[in-house]
Scaffold this motif. Sequence first.
Motif, mmCIF file in Angstrom:
data_model
loop_
_atom_site.group_PDB
_atom_site.id
_atom_site.type_symbol
_atom_site.label_atom_id
_atom_site.label_comp_id
_atom_site.label_asym_id
_atom_site.label_seq_id
_atom_site.Cartn_x
_atom_site.Cartn_y
_atom_site.Cartn_z
ATOM 1 N N LEU A 1 0.818 -1.211 0.000
ATOM 2 C CA LEU A 1 0.000 0.000 0.000
ATOM 3 C C LEU A 1 0.849 1.258 0.000
ATOM 4 O O LEU A 1 0.453 2.296 -0.537
ATOM 5 C CB LEU A 1 -0.923 -0.011 1.223
ATOM 6 C CG LEU A 1 -1.879 1.170 1.376
ATOM 7 C CD1 LEU A 1 -2.900 1.179 0.251
ATOM 8 C CD2 LEU A 1 -2.580 1.103 2.731
ATOM 9 N N ALA A 2 2.026 1.164 0.598
ATOM 10 C CA ALA A 2 2.860 2.347 0.780
ATOM 11 C C ALA A 2 3.129 3.045 -0.543
ATOM 12 O O ALA A 2 3.470 2.417 -1.540
ATOM 13 C CB ALA A 2 4.179 1.954 1.438
ATOM 14 N N HIS A 3 2.943 4.337 -0.500
ATOM 15 C CA HIS A 3 3.331 5.227 -1.590
ATOM 16 C C HIS A 3 2.349 5.240 -2.749
ATOM 17 O O HIS A 3 2.192 6.262 -3.399
ATOM 18 C CB HIS A 3 4.741 4.878 -2.085
ATOM 19 C CG HIS A 3 5.489 6.062 -2.575
ATOM 20 N ND1 HIS A 3 5.594 7.205 -1.831
ATOM 21 C CD2 HIS A 3 6.121 6.313 -3.730
ATOM 22 C CE1 HIS A 3 6.285 8.099 -2.508
ATOM 23 N NE2 HIS A 3 6.608 7.591 -3.667
ATOM 24 N N ALA A 4 1.715 4.124 -3.066
ATOM 25 C CA ALA A 4 0.690 4.106 -4.118
ATOM 26 C C ALA A 4 -0.028 2.766 -4.053
ATOM 27 O O ALA A 4 0.591 1.724 -4.230
ATOM 28 C CB ALA A 4 1.309 4.313 -5.492
ATOM 29 N N SER A 5 -1.320 2.791 -3.813
ATOM 30 C CA SER A 5 -2.093 1.550 -3.753
ATOM 31 C C SER A 5 -2.296 0.990 -5.155
ATOM 32 O O SER A 5 -2.066 1.661 -6.165
ATOM 33 C CB SER A 5 -3.450 1.824 -3.102
ATOM 34 O OG SER A 5 -4.246 2.627 -3.968
ATOM 35 N N GLY A 6 -2.770 -0.255 -5.199
ATOM 36 C CA GLY A 6 -3.043 -0.864 -6.492
ATOM 37 C C GLY A 6 -4.087 -0.091 -7.282
ATOM 38 O O GLY A 6 -3.967 0.081 -8.502
ATOM 39 N N ALA A 7 -5.116 0.417 -6.586
ATOM 40 C CA ALA A 7 -6.160 1.177 -7.272
ATOM 41 C C ALA A 7 -5.605 2.461 -7.873
ATOM 42 O O ALA A 7 -5.965 2.847 -8.995
ATOM 43 C CB ALA A 7 -7.290 1.499 -6.293
ATOM 44 N N VAL A 8 -4.724 3.116 -7.144
ATOM 45 C CA VAL A 8 -4.099 4.344 -7.656
ATOM 46 C C VAL A 8 -3.276 4.036 -8.907
ATOM 47 O O VAL A 8 -3.308 4.779 -9.899
ATOM 48 C CB VAL A 8 -3.231 5.006 -6.570
ATOM 49 C CG1 VAL A 8 -2.350 6.099 -7.170
ATOM 50 C CG2 VAL A 8 -4.102 5.577 -5.461
ATOM 51 N N ARG B 1 -12.400 6.396 -19.933
ATOM 52 C CA ARG B 1 -11.045 6.825 -20.260
ATOM 53 C C ARG B 1 -10.528 7.818 -19.218
ATOM 54 O O ARG B 1 -9.627 8.603 -19.483
ATOM 55 C CB ARG B 1 -11.018 7.461 -21.650
ATOM 56 C CG ARG B 1 -11.456 6.509 -22.753
ATOM 57 C CD ARG B 1 -11.416 7.158 -24.122
ATOM 58 N NE ARG B 1 -11.797 6.203 -25.164
ATOM 59 C CZ ARG B 1 -11.351 6.248 -26.413
ATOM 60 N NH1 ARG B 1 -10.507 7.207 -26.780
ATOM 61 N NH2 ARG B 1 -11.740 5.361 -27.297
ATOM 62 N N THR B 2 -11.121 7.774 -18.035
ATOM 63 C CA THR B 2 -10.761 8.684 -16.955
ATOM 64 C C THR B 2 -10.474 7.878 -15.692
ATOM 65 O O THR B 2 -10.808 6.692 -15.606
ATOM 66 C CB THR B 2 -11.907 9.665 -16.662
ATOM 67 O OG1 THR B 2 -12.982 8.946 -16.024
ATOM 68 C CG2 THR B 2 -12.409 10.320 -17.939
ATOM 69 N N PRO B 3 -9.874 8.510 -14.671
ATOM 70 C CA PRO B 3 -9.615 7.793 -13.410
ATOM 71 C C PRO B 3 -10.879 7.340 -12.691
ATOM 72 O O PRO B 3 -10.801 6.501 -11.793
ATOM 73 C CB PRO B 3 -8.843 8.823 -12.575
ATOM 74 C CG PRO B 3 -8.202 9.727 -13.580
ATOM 75 C CD PRO B 3 -9.200 9.818 -14.704
#
Length: 602
Positions: free
Chosen positions: A389-396, A503-505
């Motif tokens: 999770l640190a720094h950037a999660s999988g979803a991010v 095509r967006t987050p």
Amino acid sequence: MTDLLTGAPGAGPDSPAAAPEPVLARIARLERLLGDPHDTANPLGLDAVLAADERGELLPEGERALAAFGLGAEFVPAAYGGRFERADRFALLMRGLFRRDCALSIGYGVTGFIAALPVWADGSEAQRRRVAGLLCGGGRLVAAYTELDHGSDFARIALAARPAPGGGYLLDGGKQLVNNAGRAEAAVLFARTDDRPGSRGHSHLLVDLDALPAGRVERTARFATSGVRGCLLGGIDLDACPVPADALLGAEGGAMETVLKVFQVTRSVLPGMVVGVGDTQLRTVLDFAGERRLYGRPMSELPEVRGTLAAVFADLLIADALSVVGARSLHLLPEETGVRSAAVKYLVPKLLQDNSYRLGTLLGARGYLREGPHAVFQKAARDLPVVALAHASGAVCLSTIVPQLPRLAERAWEPALSGTAPAVPGALFGPHDPLPALDFGRLELTARGADRLAGHLPALARELADEARTRPELAEPARLAALFADALGDLARRARALPPRDRTPVAGRRAFLLAERYTHLLAATACLGVWRAAGPEDGFTAAPVWITGALYRLAERLGLRQGPLPEAVVRGLTAELAERHAGHLTFDLFRAPLAHGRAPAA
């Protein structure tokens, strides 16, 4: 066969080096310093690591040893008196520390590396030299980004830096989950400097924490966690706290762009470090499976167990191949790493966590024990989700990929499928090939449709199909490579057909599933590239068995095939695994020697 870490002939990694690089000598020295993990008298062994975890503290002897090693200098570019030259080698060095203890790796190490990146990217010469001196001297620099109210939504970060009447800034607000917040000398703060909407509202400030006036700052909070329990995750609360004008890093309002660029570096190198945790878990289960007897034979000889161990080993090699290629991309294809780094950060931790669960089923109840010979497994199982999770999660990470899919399909994948893709740098796949310096100025916010890695997949498939006509041992890798090339074509068609909202987050599940498929196709290309770049002297890395196993595993994850690994692949992978286990060699691509039966040494 040449030992990667010494350059001398003999047992060890599969690839030669004409002369040992200084960093490889340091990697070997760090392993000797950590010593035999199973030596109960070793102050840096697993017994000591587990005891520190139970106390909820970083291993004191470990911090002293890393200070003597000069680990902080590894985070500083060579141009500023440090040792950092290559992202892939840095990840390999830190992997050895992650094999021993995630908490120590993060708590003493990675935090300073992450915090310093905006300084190397945007800082003045004076700021860079100040931070270099701090880190090389054993000091601590922290990255203060997280606010629990806003999570990963950096655009809503609220800690404010307002102009002070006499110049400089007044800081108001707080940061949480900041590693080493209570004991660092300096921090890089991500703060709001403009309340107007848009991407220019935040700035980086390099703050001397020890110089802040008493009564204006509070740094005593600590957050307890289930994993990496020894890490000192704290908070910083600021109340109209003054900092000088020269604390500003780069241009005011430029922090968001800088973050989106420099985080590509961390997303590319951190996963390669965490491969070491998967090594420790697999090694622990191998110890258990060799000792445990069921149905009149060792557990490790049971077909289901053998298949699981072989699959986990193949996944570990996949994770290493993708992380190595991702780290090398920073040097060779920096303009494309905006999408590639997100793929690496998503897939490598996911592979490791999935394998942690699979290995836990083999350990059974022992996988939950916090004492005894296999206790390190449960610590690693608790640490992995926190590190992932640190720094950037999988979803991010997937949300970073989604908006880029249609343009990647149009500009990279479809031309590649028609045979008109630009060439990929040959050094991308050669772990021992030299690299140019990492140039932060060449990092881009997006890949702009460029993707020479995935674009190389159809060419690899065609080359293998041609060679397989005269080399029967290549028939299965060629067949699997063709499946992945077809899957790339399918992905291109689906990506081009995505409606505007997808095509967006904030896209729907369909787009995120396509992004996930893309990460697996990148992994397949990385594995094929590393395998093809290996020569006869590289032994196992050049053998068809590992690439066949890796492609089978990735094909299964994508739904391109079902069922267990072929018996011949299981036999080859478990034989290699047993040889490495008995010889105390790492389970990654490098086959490096591990400390065993030796006391820690400087």
